[in-house]
Write a protein that holds these residues in place. Structure first.
Motif, PDB file in Angstrom:
ATOM      1  N   TRP A   3       0.875  -1.176   0.000  1.00 26.07           N
ATOM      2  CA  TRP A   3       0.000   0.000   0.000  1.00 26.07           C
ATOM      3  C   TRP A   3       0.909   1.221   0.000  1.00 26.07           C
ATOM      4  CZ3 TRP A   3      -1.347   3.374   4.364  1.00 26.07           C
ATOM      5  CH2 TRP A   3      -0.617   3.111   5.525  1.00 26.07           C
ATOM      6  N   ALA A   4       0.339   2.397  -0.064  1.00 25.90           N
ATOM      7  CA  ALA A   4       1.135   3.620  -0.243  1.00 25.90           C
ATOM      8  C   ALA A   4       2.100   3.873   0.904  1.00 25.90           C
ATOM      9  CB  ALA A   4       0.206   4.826  -0.412  1.00 25.90           C
ATOM     10  N   ARG A   5       1.740   3.461   2.105  1.00 23.91           N
ATOM     11  CA  ARG A   5       2.564   3.654   3.312  1.00 23.91           C
ATOM     12  C   ARG A   5       2.829   5.121   3.618  1.00 23.91           C
ATOM     13  NH1 ARG A   5       7.533   0.190   2.159  1.00 23.91           N
ATOM     14  NH2 ARG A   5       6.674   0.078   0.048  1.00 23.91           N
ATOM     15  N   HIS A   6       1.882   5.953   3.296  1.00 23.04           N
ATOM     16  CA  HIS A   6       1.867   7.334   3.756  1.00 23.04           C
ATOM     17  C   HIS A   6       0.411   7.754   3.894  1.00 23.04           C
ATOM     18  CE1 HIS A   6       1.323   8.225  -0.588  1.00 23.04           C
ATOM     19  NE2 HIS A   6       0.619   9.252  -0.128  1.00 23.04           N
ATOM     20  N   ALA A   7       0.180   8.847   4.562  1.00 22.97           N
ATOM     21  CA  ALA A   7      -1.194   9.246   4.851  1.00 22.97           C
ATOM     22  C   ALA A   7      -1.431  10.697   4.475  1.00 22.97           C
ATOM     23  CB  ALA A   7      -1.490   9.048   6.340  1.00 22.97           C
ATOM     24  N   VAL A   8      -2.635  10.949   3.992  1.00 23.99           N
ATOM     25  CA  VAL A   8      -3.139  12.306   3.813  1.00 23.99           C
ATOM     26  C   VAL A   8      -4.334  12.429   4.748  1.00 23.99           C
ATOM     27  CG1 VAL A   8      -4.203  13.961   2.251  1.00 23.99           C
ATOM     28  CG2 VAL A   8      -2.336  12.506   1.442  1.00 23.99           C
ATOM     29  N   GLY A  22      -6.344   9.117  -4.574  1.00 18.47           N
ATOM     30  CA  GLY A  22      -6.806  10.196  -3.725  1.00 18.47           C
ATOM     31  C   GLY A  22      -7.306   9.751  -2.371  1.00 18.47           C
ATOM     32  N   GLN A  23      -6.719   8.711  -1.804  1.00 17.18           N
ATOM     33  CA  GLN A  23      -7.203   8.222  -0.520  1.00 17.18           C
ATOM     34  C   GLN A  23      -6.785   9.169   0.600  1.00 17.18           C
ATOM     35  OE1 GLN A  23      -7.873   3.795  -0.123  1.00 17.18           O
ATOM     36  NE2 GLN A  23      -5.860   3.816  -1.052  1.00 17.18           N
ATOM     37  N   ARG A  24      -7.718   9.418   1.494  1.00 13.35           N
ATOM     38  CA  ARG A  24      -7.458  10.325   2.612  1.00 13.35           C
ATOM     39  C   ARG A  24      -8.263   9.876   3.820  1.00 13.35           C
ATOM     40  NH1 ARG A  24     -11.119  14.753  -0.428  1.00 13.35           N
ATOM     41  NH2 ARG A  24      -9.414  14.523  -1.897  1.00 13.35           N
ATOM     42  N   VAL A  25      -7.853  10.324   4.984  1.00 12.24           N
ATOM     43  CA  VAL A  25      -8.600  10.116   6.214  1.00 12.24           C
ATOM     44  C   VAL A  25      -9.099  11.483   6.658  1.00 12.24           C
ATOM     45  CG1 VAL A  25      -8.514   9.388   8.619  1.00 12.24           C
ATOM     46  CG2 VAL A  25      -7.244   8.102   6.874  1.00 12.24           C
ATOM     47  N   VAL A  26     -10.402  11.591   6.894  1.00  5.26           N
ATOM     48  CA  VAL A  26     -11.005  12.865   7.257  1.00  5.26           C
ATOM     49  C   VAL A  26     -11.571  12.769   8.674  1.00  5.26           C
ATOM     50  CG1 VAL A  26     -12.689  14.624   6.642  1.00  5.26           C
ATOM     51  CG2 VAL A  26     -11.603  13.254   4.841  1.00  5.26           C
ATOM     52  N   PHE A  27     -11.183  13.723   9.520  1.00  5.61           N
ATOM     53  CA  PHE A  27     -11.708  13.815  10.880  1.00  5.61           C
ATOM     54  C   PHE A  27     -12.664  15.007  10.955  1.00  5.61           C
ATOM     55  CE2 PHE A  27      -8.014  11.222  11.620  1.00  5.61           C
ATOM     56  CZ  PHE A  27      -8.365  10.409  12.699  1.00  5.61           C
ATOM     57  N   SER A  28     -13.664  14.881  11.803  1.00  7.94           N
ATOM     58  CA  SER A  28     -14.593  15.990  12.007  1.00  7.94           C
ATOM     59  C   SER A  28     -13.978  17.002  12.966  1.00  7.94           C
ATOM     60  CB  SER A  28     -15.910  15.473  12.578  1.00  7.94           C
ATOM     61  OG  SER A  28     -15.750  15.115  13.950  1.00  7.94           O
ATOM     62  N   ALA A  29     -14.608  18.162  13.027  1.00  2.00           N
ATOM     63  CA  ALA A  29     -14.113  19.204  13.930  1.00  2.00           C
ATOM     64  C   ALA A  29     -14.234  18.770  15.386  1.00  2.00           C
ATOM     65  CB  ALA A  29     -14.903  20.493  13.696  1.00  2.00           C
ATOM     66  N   ALA A  30     -15.183  17.886  15.681  1.00  2.00           N
ATOM     67  CA  ALA A  30     -15.415  17.450  17.062  1.00  2.00           C
ATOM     68  C   ALA A  30     -14.644  16.192  17.433  1.00  2.00           C
ATOM     69  CB  ALA A  30     -16.910  17.206  17.273  1.00  2.00           C
ATOM     70  N   ALA A  31     -13.838  15.661  16.528  1.00  2.00           N
ATOM     71  CA  ALA A  31     -13.199  14.359  16.752  1.00  2.00           C
ATOM     72  C   ALA A  31     -12.361  14.332  18.020  1.00  2.00           C
ATOM     73  CB  ALA A  31     -12.345  13.993  15.543  1.00  2.00           C
ATOM     74  N   GLY A  32     -11.467  15.302  18.172  1.00  2.00           N
ATOM     75  CA  GLY A  32     -10.584  15.290  19.329  1.00  2.00           C
ATOM     76  C   GLY A  32     -11.341  15.362  20.639  1.00  2.00           C
ATOM     77  N   GLY A  33     -12.354  16.223  20.703  1.00  2.00           N
ATOM     78  CA  GLY A  33     -13.123  16.362  21.927  1.00  2.00           C
ATOM     79  C   GLY A  33     -13.944  15.124  22.255  1.00  2.00           C
ATOM     80  N   ARG A  34     -14.483  14.461  21.234  1.00  2.00           N
ATOM     81  CA  ARG A  34     -15.322  13.290  21.472  1.00  2.00           C
ATOM     82  C   ARG A  34     -14.511  12.023  21.719  1.00  2.00           C
ATOM     83  NH1 ARG A  34     -19.703  13.089  16.714  1.00  2.00           N
ATOM     84  NH2 ARG A  34     -20.058  11.059  17.709  1.00  2.00           N
ATOM     85  N   LEU A  35     -13.356  11.929  21.100  1.00  2.00           N
ATOM     86  CA  LEU A  35     -12.568  10.701  21.179  1.00  2.00           C
ATOM     87  C   LEU A  35     -11.513  10.716  22.263  1.00  2.00           C
ATOM     88  CD1 LEU A  35     -11.986  10.104  17.351  1.00  2.00           C
ATOM     89  CD2 LEU A  35     -13.594   8.878  18.827  1.00  2.00           C
ATOM     90  N   GLY A  36     -10.957  11.880  22.550  1.00  2.00           N
ATOM     91  CA  GLY A  36      -9.818  11.932  23.463  1.00  2.00           C
ATOM     92  C   GLY A  36      -8.546  11.503  22.752  1.00  2.00           C
ATOM     93  N   ASP A  37      -7.423  11.593  23.442  1.00  2.00           N
ATOM     94  CA  ASP A  37      -6.131  11.296  22.820  1.00  2.00           C
ATOM     95  C   ASP A  37      -6.033   9.841  22.362  1.00  2.00           C
ATOM     96  OD1 ASP A  37      -5.404  13.899  23.256  1.00  2.00           O
ATOM     97  OD2 ASP A  37      -4.250  13.488  25.082  1.00  2.00           O
ATOM     98  N   VAL A  38      -6.443   8.913  23.226  1.00  2.00           N
ATOM     99  CA  VAL A  38      -6.354   7.487  22.871  1.00  2.00           C
ATOM    100  C   VAL A  38      -7.298   7.170  21.724  1.00  2.00           C
ATOM    101  CG1 VAL A  38      -6.725   5.130  23.677  1.00  2.00           C
ATOM    102  CG2 VAL A  38      -5.609   6.788  25.175  1.00  2.00           C
ATOM    103  N   VAL A  83      -7.664   2.320   4.340  1.00  2.00           N
ATOM    104  CA  VAL A  83      -6.877   2.842   3.213  1.00  2.00           C
ATOM    105  C   VAL A  83      -5.934   1.773   2.685  1.00  2.00           C
ATOM    106  CG1 VAL A  83      -5.103   4.513   2.560  1.00  2.00           C
ATOM    107  CG2 VAL A  83      -7.057   5.258   3.929  1.00  2.00           C
ATOM    108  N   ALA A  84      -5.222   1.104   3.591  1.00  2.00           N
ATOM    109  CA  ALA A  84      -4.238   0.095   3.177  1.00  2.00           C
ATOM    110  C   ALA A  84      -4.900  -1.074   2.450  1.00  2.00           C
ATOM    111  CB  ALA A  84      -3.474  -0.410   4.402  1.00  2.00           C
ATOM    112  N   ALA A  85      -6.070  -1.481   2.922  1.00  2.00           N
ATOM    113  CA  ALA A  85      -6.723  -2.674   2.371  1.00  2.00           C
ATOM    114  C   ALA A  85      -7.658  -2.378   1.209  1.00  2.00           C
ATOM    115  CB  ALA A  85      -7.510  -3.382   3.477  1.00  2.00           C
TER     116      ALA A  85
END
Length: 335
Positions: free
Chosen positions: A126-131, A172-188, A201-203
């Motif tokens: 797989w590409a082994r990098h992330a956008v 054009g594969q990418r991972v998109v997070f919402s504006a609330a992701a950090g607050g709802r998910l926490g660091d872990v 993305v890899a699979a």
């Protein structure tokens, strides 16, 4: 000859020398200038000094989707960018907005480890990098994920930029997070969600739409939690509580169980999918788990097809697999 005459003669000779030298220099400079004009432009380019280890230049070009992605995001708010170059020269990029700076920085700090973790499980094909993009609001999230339906409350999604490209040739594969992701998910949660989406993305190149969700989502969940120090009960609290109450899954979760609809316990379905994949990894090893994914992610699987794949990859039929998985859940939930 008087002394005055000798001085005059010396000065005259010096002037003649200076005149001759000046003419010679003008001729030489003119010749050099003419030669430079005739040289091809490529010969006049300045060659860059090789980069040092502290300023390594990526050996793999930046993802071609970045200019368009940046333009889309700039239509919503100013864009900030974090670039991460891994040891093998591959460039990962995290984009967001000033209001999401904390999430952007956290994702940039973790993306190298996330790519390495997914690669260790899935392999190097797989590409082994992330956008990665962090949206400013639900409208931008929908635009970045090409979601034309109702506004979603998802916190993250893996997206392919061109929906018309066959899955075996994703672009054009990418991972998109919402504006609330950090607050709802926490660091872990943010860290694990990044690994989950990067696994999709890899699979993607070997994944056919309509394949069993317990395989697609369960495998991504296994990848997300892989190496976690949390217990079974912490990773699957609903499944654990039901098992302790004497209720075990009757079968592998159906596809519609994963839909976040009212009255549907999608969290339980994800826990069941994770547990089925975790069971395979523990009992048969991660290479067998990856092999099982590759065989089952080929499209819809009826019971007979699932039975055949399980026998081929794991040497056990569907009924026995479900029975042993249920026993594994019981043993983990009660310890």
């Amino acid at each position: 000859m008087t002394a005055v005459t000798r001085v005059r003669n010396w000065l005259a000779a010096k002037r003649r020398f200076e005149f001759v030298a000046t003419v010679a220099m003008v001729i030489a400079l003119t010749a050099v200038g003419g030669a430079l004009v005739l040289l091809p432009k490529s010969a006049l380019q300045i060659r860059p000094v090789p980069a040092t280890a502290d300023a390594a230049v990526p050996s793999v070009p930046a993802d071609p989707q970045l200019p368009e992605l940046r333009r889309t995001m700039e239509s919503y708010a100013p864009v900030i960018t974090r670039q991460v170059c891994t040891d093998d020269g591959r460039l990962s990029v995290v984009l967001g907005h000033p209001s999401q700076r904390r999430d952007v920085d956290a994702l940039a700090a973790d993306v190298g480890a996330a790519v390495a973790s997914v690669t260790k499980l899935w392999g190097t094909d797989w590409a082994r990098h992330a956008v990665i993009a962090v949206a400013s609001d639900p409208a931008e999230f929908a635009a970045l994920t090409h979601d034309s339906g109702e506004v979603s409350d998802q916190v993250a999604a893996a997206s392919v930029s061109d929906p018309f490209v066959p899955p075996e040739k994703p672009t054009g594969q990418r991972v998109v997070f919402s504006a609330a992701a950090g607050g709802r998910l926490g660091d872990v949660g943010l860290r694990e969600t990044l690994r989950h989406e990067l696994t999709h993305v890899a699979a993607r190149a070997v994944t056919v739409d309509g394949s069993p969700q317990w395989v697609l989502e369960g495998f991504a969940e296994y990848s997300a939690h892989r190496g976690s120090e949390r217990t079974f009960a912490q990773l699957a609290p609903t499944l654990t509580a039901r098992a302790r109450a004497g209720t075990l899954p009757a079968d592998l979760p159906a596809d519609d169980a994963f839909a976040p609809t009212p009255g549907n316990d999608a969290a339980l379905a994800y826990e069941q999918g994770w547990s089925a994949n975790a069971y395979v990894a523990e009992r048969y090893g991660e290479p067998k788990l990856v092999d099982l994914y590759r065989h089952l992610a080929t499209g819809p699987q009826d019971p007979a097809a699932l039975d055949t794949v399980l026998r081929t990859t794991l040497g056990v039929g569907r009924a026995d697999f479900v029975a042993r998985w249920r026993d594994w859940i019981r043993s983990r939930a009660t310890t």
